[in-house]
Design an enzyme around this catalytic site. Structure first.
Site, PDB file in Angstrom:
ATOM      1  N   ASN A  12       0.876  -1.176   0.000  1.00 59.02           N
ATOM      2  CA  ASN A  12       0.000   0.000   0.000  1.00 59.02           C
ATOM      3  C   ASN A  12       0.913   1.225   0.000  1.00 59.02           C
ATOM      4  O   ASN A  12       1.458   1.592   1.036  1.00 59.02           O
ATOM      5  CB  ASN A  12      -0.900  -0.024   1.251  1.00 59.02           C
ATOM      6  CG  ASN A  12      -1.735   1.236   1.375  1.00 59.02           C
ATOM      7  OD1 ASN A  12      -1.821   2.029   0.439  1.00 59.02           O
ATOM      8  ND2 ASN A  12      -2.349   1.429   2.538  1.00 59.02           N
ATOM      9  N   TRP A  13       1.052   1.809  -1.169  1.00 60.83           N
ATOM     10  CA  TRP A  13       2.007   2.917  -1.317  1.00 60.83           C
ATOM     11  C   TRP A  13       1.477   4.234  -0.757  1.00 60.83           C
ATOM     12  O   TRP A  13       2.202   5.223  -0.693  1.00 60.83           O
ATOM     13  CB  TRP A  13       2.381   3.088  -2.792  1.00 60.83           C
ATOM     14  CG  TRP A  13       3.399   2.083  -3.263  1.00 60.83           C
ATOM     15  CD1 TRP A  13       4.108   1.199  -2.495  1.00 60.83           C
ATOM     16  CD2 TRP A  13       3.838   1.873  -4.624  1.00 60.83           C
ATOM     17  NE1 TRP A  13       4.958   0.455  -3.291  1.00 60.83           N
ATOM     18  CE2 TRP A  13       4.815   0.843  -4.595  1.00 60.83           C
ATOM     19  CE3 TRP A  13       3.508   2.443  -5.846  1.00 60.83           C
ATOM     20  CZ2 TRP A  13       5.454   0.384  -5.747  1.00 60.83           C
ATOM     21  CZ3 TRP A  13       4.143   1.980  -6.992  1.00 60.83           C
ATOM     22  CH2 TRP A  13       5.103   0.974  -6.939  1.00 60.83           C
ATOM     23  N   LYS A  14       0.220   4.294  -0.425  1.00 59.38           N
ATOM     24  CA  LYS A  14      -0.381   5.528   0.100  1.00 59.38           C
ATOM     25  C   LYS A  14      -0.053   6.700  -0.839  1.00 59.38           C
ATOM     26  O   LYS A  14      -0.023   6.494  -2.050  1.00 59.38           O
ATOM     27  CB  LYS A  14       0.069   5.773   1.546  1.00 59.38           C
ATOM     28  CG  LYS A  14      -0.192   4.528   2.416  1.00 59.38           C
ATOM     29  CD  LYS A  14      -0.048   4.763   3.883  1.00 59.38           C
ATOM     30  CE  LYS A  14      -0.323   3.454   4.636  1.00 59.38           C
ATOM     31  NZ  LYS A  14      -0.262   3.614   6.068  1.00 59.38           N
ATOM     32  N   HIS A  97      -9.681   1.722   4.464  1.00 55.06           N
ATOM     33  CA  HIS A  97      -8.431   1.843   5.221  1.00 55.06           C
ATOM     34  C   HIS A  97      -8.665   2.801   6.391  1.00 55.06           C
ATOM     35  O   HIS A  97      -9.425   3.774   6.260  1.00 55.06           O
ATOM     36  CB  HIS A  97      -7.315   2.366   4.310  1.00 55.06           C
ATOM     37  CG  HIS A  97      -5.970   2.308   4.963  1.00 55.06           C
ATOM     38  ND1 HIS A  97      -5.567   3.248   5.866  1.00 55.06           N
ATOM     39  CD2 HIS A  97      -4.968   1.400   4.877  1.00 55.06           C
ATOM     40  CE1 HIS A  97      -4.350   2.930   6.310  1.00 55.06           C
ATOM     41  NE2 HIS A  97      -3.970   1.811   5.718  1.00 55.06           N
ATOM     42  N   GLU A  99      -6.992   5.145   7.536  1.00 55.90           N
ATOM     43  CA  GLU A  99      -6.708   6.554   7.238  1.00 55.90           C
ATOM     44  C   GLU A  99      -7.903   7.209   6.542  1.00 55.90           C
ATOM     45  O   GLU A  99      -8.196   8.379   6.753  1.00 55.90           O
ATOM     46  CB  GLU A  99      -5.419   6.661   6.403  1.00 55.90           C
ATOM     47  CG  GLU A  99      -4.197   6.404   7.280  1.00 55.90           C
ATOM     48  CD  GLU A  99      -2.983   5.850   6.562  1.00 55.90           C
ATOM     49  OE1 GLU A  99      -2.927   5.882   5.321  1.00 55.90           O
ATOM     50  OE2 GLU A  99      -2.077   5.362   7.262  1.00 55.90           O
ATOM     51  N   GLU A 169      -6.104  -4.579  10.363  1.00 55.24           N
ATOM     52  CA  GLU A 169      -5.029  -3.619  10.600  1.00 55.24           C
ATOM     53  C   GLU A 169      -5.297  -2.868  11.901  1.00 55.24           C
ATOM     54  O   GLU A 169      -6.043  -1.866  11.900  1.00 55.24           O
ATOM     55  CB  GLU A 169      -4.942  -2.615   9.451  1.00 55.24           C
ATOM     56  CG  GLU A 169      -4.593  -3.242   8.116  1.00 55.24           C
ATOM     57  CD  GLU A 169      -3.909  -2.221   7.206  1.00 55.24           C
ATOM     58  OE1 GLU A 169      -2.776  -2.475   6.794  1.00 55.24           O
ATOM     59  OE2 GLU A 169      -4.508  -1.184   6.926  1.00 55.24           O
ATOM     60  N   GLY A 175       2.108   2.296  10.974  1.00 54.74           N
ATOM     61  CA  GLY A 175       3.131   3.332  10.902  1.00 54.74           C
ATOM     62  C   GLY A 175       3.799   3.631  12.236  1.00 54.74           C
ATOM     63  O   GLY A 175       4.405   4.691  12.400  1.00 54.74           O
ATOM     64  N   SER A 215       2.836  -2.096  10.508  1.00 53.37           N
ATOM     65  CA  SER A 215       4.272  -2.216  10.811  1.00 53.37           C
ATOM     66  C   SER A 215       4.874  -3.560  10.407  1.00 53.37           C
ATOM     67  O   SER A 215       5.722  -4.102  11.111  1.00 53.37           O
ATOM     68  CB  SER A 215       4.540  -1.905  12.288  1.00 53.37           C
ATOM     69  OG  SER A 215       4.221  -0.553  12.566  1.00 53.37           O
ATOM     70  N   GLY A 236       2.607  -1.104   4.360  1.00 56.13           N
ATOM     71  CA  GLY A 236       2.696   0.321   4.041  1.00 56.13           C
ATOM     72  C   GLY A 236       4.145   0.758   3.895  1.00 56.13           C
ATOM     73  O   GLY A 236       4.787   0.505   2.872  1.00 56.13           O
ATOM     74  N   GLY A 237       4.683   1.368   4.935  1.00 60.68           N
ATOM     75  CA  GLY A 237       6.024   1.965   4.891  1.00 60.68           C
ATOM     76  C   GLY A 237       7.103   1.062   4.301  1.00 60.68           C
ATOM     77  O   GLY A 237       7.908   1.509   3.467  1.00 60.68           O
TER      78      GLY A 237
HETATM   79  P1  PGA Z   1       2.455   0.370   7.779  1.00 61.14           P
HETATM   80  O1  PGA Z   1       1.036   0.651   7.095  1.00 61.14           O
HETATM   81  O2  PGA Z   1       2.975  -0.923   7.191  1.00 61.14           O
HETATM   82  O3  PGA Z   1       3.323   1.553   7.393  1.00 61.14           O
HETATM   83  O4  PGA Z   1       2.242   0.267   9.239  1.00 61.14           O
HETATM   84  C1  PGA Z   1       0.145  -0.397   6.817  1.00 61.14           C
HETATM   85  C2  PGA Z   1      -1.109   0.147   6.206  1.00 61.14           C
HETATM   86  O5  PGA Z   1      -1.513   1.269   6.547  1.00 61.14           O
HETATM   87  O6  PGA Z   1      -1.732  -0.508   5.347  1.00 61.14           O
END
Ligand code: PGA
Length: 253
Positions: A12-14, A97, A99, A169, A175, A215, A236-237
């Site tokens: 997930n590149w956001k 998600h 966010e 999640e 994050g 994470s 994500g990250g």
């Molecule tokens: P993260 O994000 O791996 O940076 O914790 C995961 C996500 O939001 O899908």
């Protein structure tokens, strides 16, 4: 009866990566031999979708989006429809998600509308659920998740589950460099699967891919997917850097 579900790892590149960066990353990824049992997806920003799909062409990498409108088309300035996603080469979309739920106030009802729309238009859906740190500390994790599932999966027919992935999640893990311990995530995944069996039947529950996200990195990926009810990862990250994402894929083989 034990069921062999494949592992699905999605980046997930956001709000990261230009077209050129996406192209370079996916071209390198396509050259990497990925285990037959692992499915890999990249959830790219809208602007990169067509280039990403082009770069992934001929490989088994799937390209997806991170959000979609619940409307088919019309006067919705700034919105993107399912048809537009498919036209750009996306085969899946992340919906709900945390966010989007927290920062853009998306309700369970909207998540449900979007998921029904996307599935009925032939996209695969990754529906995210998760509890906040407070809910977690108060011992309300399961109640929160069950509520998100009941509302998010309202009006689902058995057929729609075939193209659905659920990603657990925990918001406190996103994050934060503080992933849920593999055993802790397994316990939650197991209760999600039990709840799905109770509400929608055992066959649906046993076949459904349940991803973990929050994470995930190279050094915890293997232990997480080694859990019996964790069928994949939403990253994500650690998916932004090619070597780190490659390390995760190598870890889950
Ligand atoms: P993260 O994000 O791996 O940076 O914790 C995961 C996500 O939001 O899908």
């Amino acid at each position: 009866m034990s069921h062999q579900r494949s592992k699905v790892i999605i980046a997930n590149w956001k709000m990261h990566k230009t077209i050129a960066e996406a192209r370079a990353f996916i071209t390198s990824l396509a050259m990497m031999a990925i285990s037959q049992k692992t499915q890999v997806g990249i959830a790219a920003p809208f602007t990169c979708l067509a280039a990403a799909a082009h770069a992934a062409h001929g490989s088994s990498i799937e390209i997806g989006a991170q959000n979609v409108s619940d409307k088919p088309d019309g006067p919705y300035t700034g919105e993107i429809s399912c048809q537009m996603l498919k036209d750009a080469g996306a085969t899946f979309v992340i919906i709900g998600h945390s966010e989007r739920r927290q920062l853009f106030h998306e309700s369970d009802d909207l998540v449900n509308e979007k998921a029904l729309r996307a599935l009925n238009e032939g996209l695969q859906v990754v529906m995210c659920i998760g509890e906040t740190r407070d809910q977690h500390q108060q011992g309300n994790t399961k109640t929160v998740l069950m509520n998100q599932l009941v509302k998010g999966l309202k009006n689902f027919t058995p057929q729609l589950f075939q193209k659905l992935i659920i990603a657990y999640e925990p918001i406190w893990a996103i994050g934060t460099h503080q992933n849920a311990a593999p055993e802790q995530a397994q316990e939650v995944h197991h209760s999600i699967r039990e709840f799905l069996a109770q509400e929608w039947g055992k066959a649906i529950s046993q076949n459904l891919i349940l991803q973990y996200g929050g994470s995930v990195k190279t050094d915890n990926a293997h232990a997480l997917v080694a859990q019996p009810d964790i069928d994949g990862l939403l990253v994500g990250g650690a998916s932004l850097n090619f070597d780190s994402f490659r390390g995760i894929l190598e870890g889950v083989r």
